[in-house]
Structures are given as structure tokens and as C-alpha cells.
Design a protein around this motif. Sequence first.
Motif, short mmCIF file in Angstrom:
data_model
loop_
_atom_site.label_atom_id
_atom_site.label_comp_id
_atom_site.label_asym_id
_atom_site.label_seq_id
_atom_site.Cartn_x
_atom_site.Cartn_y
_atom_site.Cartn_z
N TYR A 1 10.39 1.78 -13.76
CA TYR A 1 9.66 0.59 -13.34
C TYR A 1 8.77 0.83 -12.12
CZ TYR A 1 13.25 -1.46 -16.32
OH TYR A 1 14.07 -1.74 -17.37
N TYR A 2 9.10 1.84 -11.32
CA TYR A 2 8.36 2.05 -10.08
C TYR A 2 7.23 3.05 -10.26
CZ TYR A 2 12.32 -0.35 -7.93
OH TYR A 2 13.27 -1.27 -7.60
N ASP A 3 6.15 2.80 -9.55
CA ASP A 3 5.01 3.71 -9.55
C ASP A 3 5.24 4.74 -8.45
OD1 ASP A 3 2.56 5.02 -9.35
OD2 ASP A 3 1.41 3.21 -9.82
N GLU A 4 5.93 5.82 -8.79
CA GLU A 4 6.32 6.81 -7.79
C GLU A 4 5.12 7.49 -7.14
OE1 GLU A 4 9.14 6.82 -6.73
OE2 GLU A 4 10.40 5.99 -8.32
N PHE A 5 4.06 7.69 -7.92
CA PHE A 5 2.86 8.31 -7.34
C PHE A 5 2.25 7.41 -6.27
CE2 PHE A 5 -1.76 8.82 -7.22
CZ PHE A 5 -1.85 10.15 -6.86
N ALA A 6 2.13 6.12 -6.58
CA ALA A 6 1.57 5.19 -5.61
C ALA A 6 2.47 5.08 -4.38
CB ALA A 6 1.38 3.81 -6.24
N ASN A 7 3.78 4.99 -4.60
CA ASN A 7 4.70 4.89 -3.47
C ASN A 7 4.57 6.08 -2.54
OD1 ASN A 7 5.87 2.44 -4.26
ND2 ASN A 7 7.32 3.47 -5.62
N SER A 8 4.52 7.27 -3.12
CA SER A 8 4.45 8.49 -2.31
C SER A 8 3.10 8.62 -1.60
CB SER A 8 4.69 9.71 -3.20
OG SER A 8 4.57 10.90 -2.46
N SER A 9 2.01 8.41 -2.34
CA SER A 9 0.69 8.61 -1.75
C SER A 9 0.38 7.57 -0.68
CB SER A 9 -0.39 8.57 -2.85
OG SER A 9 -0.38 7.33 -3.53
N ILE A 10 0.78 6.33 -0.91
CA ILE A 10 0.54 5.28 0.09
C ILE A 10 1.35 5.54 1.35
CG2 ILE A 10 0.88 2.83 0.61
CD1 ILE A 10 0.16 2.25 -2.32
N MET A 11 2.62 5.88 1.18
CA MET A 11 3.46 6.15 2.35
C MET A 11 2.92 7.33 3.15
SD MET A 11 5.87 5.71 4.46
CE MET A 11 7.07 4.52 3.87
N GLN A 12 2.52 8.39 2.48
CA GLN A 12 2.00 9.56 3.19
C GLN A 12 0.70 9.23 3.91
OE1 GLN A 12 1.76 12.81 0.40
NE2 GLN A 12 3.95 12.73 -0.07
N VAL B 1 10.26 -0.26 24.01
CA VAL B 1 9.84 -1.01 22.83
C VAL B 1 11.00 -1.07 21.84
CG1 VAL B 1 7.43 -0.31 23.08
CG2 VAL B 1 8.95 1.02 21.61
N SER B 2 10.82 -1.87 20.81
CA SER B 2 11.83 -1.93 19.75
C SER B 2 11.14 -1.91 18.39
CB SER B 2 12.70 -3.18 19.89
OG SER B 2 11.91 -4.35 19.86
N PHE B 3 11.87 -1.44 17.40
CA PHE B 3 11.37 -1.37 16.03
C PHE B 3 12.32 -2.08 15.09
CE2 PHE B 3 8.92 2.29 17.56
CZ PHE B 3 7.72 2.13 16.87
N SER B 4 11.74 -2.78 14.13
CA SER B 4 12.50 -3.32 13.01
C SER B 4 11.93 -2.68 11.75
CB SER B 4 12.38 -4.85 12.96
OG SER B 4 13.17 -5.39 11.92
N ILE B 5 12.67 -1.75 11.18
CA ILE B 5 12.20 -0.98 10.02
C ILE B 5 13.07 -1.33 8.82
CG2 ILE B 5 11.59 1.30 9.15
CD1 ILE B 5 11.70 2.36 11.99
N SER B 6 12.48 -1.84 7.78
CA SER B 6 13.27 -2.25 6.62
C SER B 6 13.94 -1.04 5.97
CB SER B 6 12.39 -2.97 5.59
OG SER B 6 11.52 -2.04 4.94
N GLY B 7 15.02 -1.30 5.25
CA GLY B 7 15.72 -0.23 4.55
C GLY B 7 14.85 0.43 3.50
N MET B 8 13.98 -0.35 2.86
CA MET B 8 13.09 0.21 1.85
C MET B 8 12.10 1.19 2.48
SD MET B 8 12.45 -3.31 -0.29
CE MET B 8 11.59 -2.59 -1.66
N ALA B 9 11.62 0.85 3.68
CA ALA B 9 10.72 1.77 4.38
C ALA B 9 11.46 3.03 4.79
CB ALA B 9 10.11 1.08 5.60
N LEU B 10 12.69 2.88 5.28
CA LEU B 10 13.48 4.04 5.69
C LEU B 10 13.72 4.98 4.52
CD1 LEU B 10 16.08 2.31 8.05
CD2 LEU B 10 14.18 3.81 8.72
N GLU B 11 14.01 4.42 3.35
CA GLU B 11 14.21 5.25 2.16
C GLU B 11 12.96 6.05 1.83
OE1 GLU B 11 17.44 2.49 -0.35
OE2 GLU B 11 15.37 2.72 -1.05
N GLN B 12 11.80 5.39 1.93
CA GLN B 12 10.55 6.07 1.60
C GLN B 12 10.16 7.10 2.66
OE1 GLN B 12 7.46 3.52 -0.50
NE2 GLN B 12 8.87 1.92 0.20
N PHE B 13 10.53 6.84 3.92
CA PHE B 13 10.32 7.86 4.95
C PHE B 13 11.12 9.12 4.60
CE2 PHE B 13 9.34 4.45 8.29
CZ PHE B 13 7.99 4.72 8.25
#
Length: 210
Positions: A30-41, A68-80
Motif C-alpha cells: 500500500y505504501y509508496d516506498e520510493f516516494a517515502n524514501s526520496s522525500i525523506m532524504q 530547544v525542544s523537539f516533538s518528532i512523531s513516531g512515523m518520522a522517527l521510523e523513516q529517519f
Amino acid sequence: MKSICLYFQVHQPYRLQTYRFFDIGINHDYYDEFANSSIMQRVAQKCYLPMNRLLLDLIKEYGSAFKVSFSISGMALEQFESCAPDALKSFQELAKTGNVEFLAETYAHSLSALSDKEEFMRQVKMHAQKVEELFGQKPTTFRNTELIYSDDIGATVAGMGFDVMLTEGAKHVLGWRSPNMMYTNAINPNLKLLLKNFRLSDDIAFRFSN
């Protein structure tokens, strides 16, 4: 001199690929892995890495006077972890300074607080564990998705052991009161509330960003 509390929100959703009627029952990707990877990079190179270098330089220059402080979603952490490990490492370097706090939130940047208390608590615990695993910090401050708040949500957050919660300094709620003051939850006064100054935030985000 007045203190300004800076927090940065980081979220990257998973992109879905085009899914046609004839894919039902056949294609389960279901996920567009190419888009997820290229956008994150791309975002990591243009935004996260240069910003974190700047923050690290400011911390080295000003020491304990700049935090400072950061609020990073779990989905973002996974993609990092999977797509931009250098960006994740830059956040970890900030964590090591002791000048950067990582907040807890819902793992999937969801609206579960509005509809399902158990799911909300599950996601918050899951996210807090992820933050502690990656950054060595047990979050004590909570930020809900889009800063959504009610006294009932705040009481739930306090019951989970958090000391502070961030929320929106909405003018129609505050009336004459200032968003620059600290407030408390009406049900559990042990929970401190820090409000977003939306005018200052918009100035930084939209008007002074250059």
C-alpha cells in the motif's frame, strides 16, 4: 531578559501509492516506498541537517543560555531510521548536549485523543519508549497532535506521569489572558500548561523565515 521556549515539530507521513480496483486481493503493497524514501532524504538534506547544524553551533556558542525542544512523531522517527540515518544521528548529537528536550506525542500523529482513550494512551506510551530508545531521554512533557487540548485529555496525560503539556494559546479561549503565562489543568493542577504564542510563532514561521 525574558525567556522564549522554542519547540520544533517534526512529522513525515507515509505516502500511499496509487491503488486500483484490480489491485484488490492481489497487491498488498500500500505504501509508496520510493516516494517515502526520496522525500525523506530530500527534506533531510534541505531542512533537518542544516537546521540541526545551526542549532548545535548555537548551543556551542551560548551554552546553557540556549535550549530547544523537539516533538518528532513516531512515523518520522521510523523513516529517519530507514531512509535518513544521518538526520537521526544529528538529532542524537543534539540530545547529547543536554540542551535539547524531546517531547512525547501520539506515535502516529493521530487524533486518537478525541475518540479512543485506550488507543491514545497506547500510542503515547509507544512513542515515549521510542524516544527513550533513540535519544536516552524519558519524556516528561507532552504535545498532542495539533496541540489539541481539553481538561479531560490533560487529566489523562497527567495520569500517565507527564509534568507539562503544550497547547494552543487560542485567543477565543484565553480572552484577555496572556499565552505567555504558565497555567494548570483544571482537573489535575499538577499538570503545567505551556501555551503557544501563535503570533510570535507565525512571525518566525512565515514572516521572518528568510
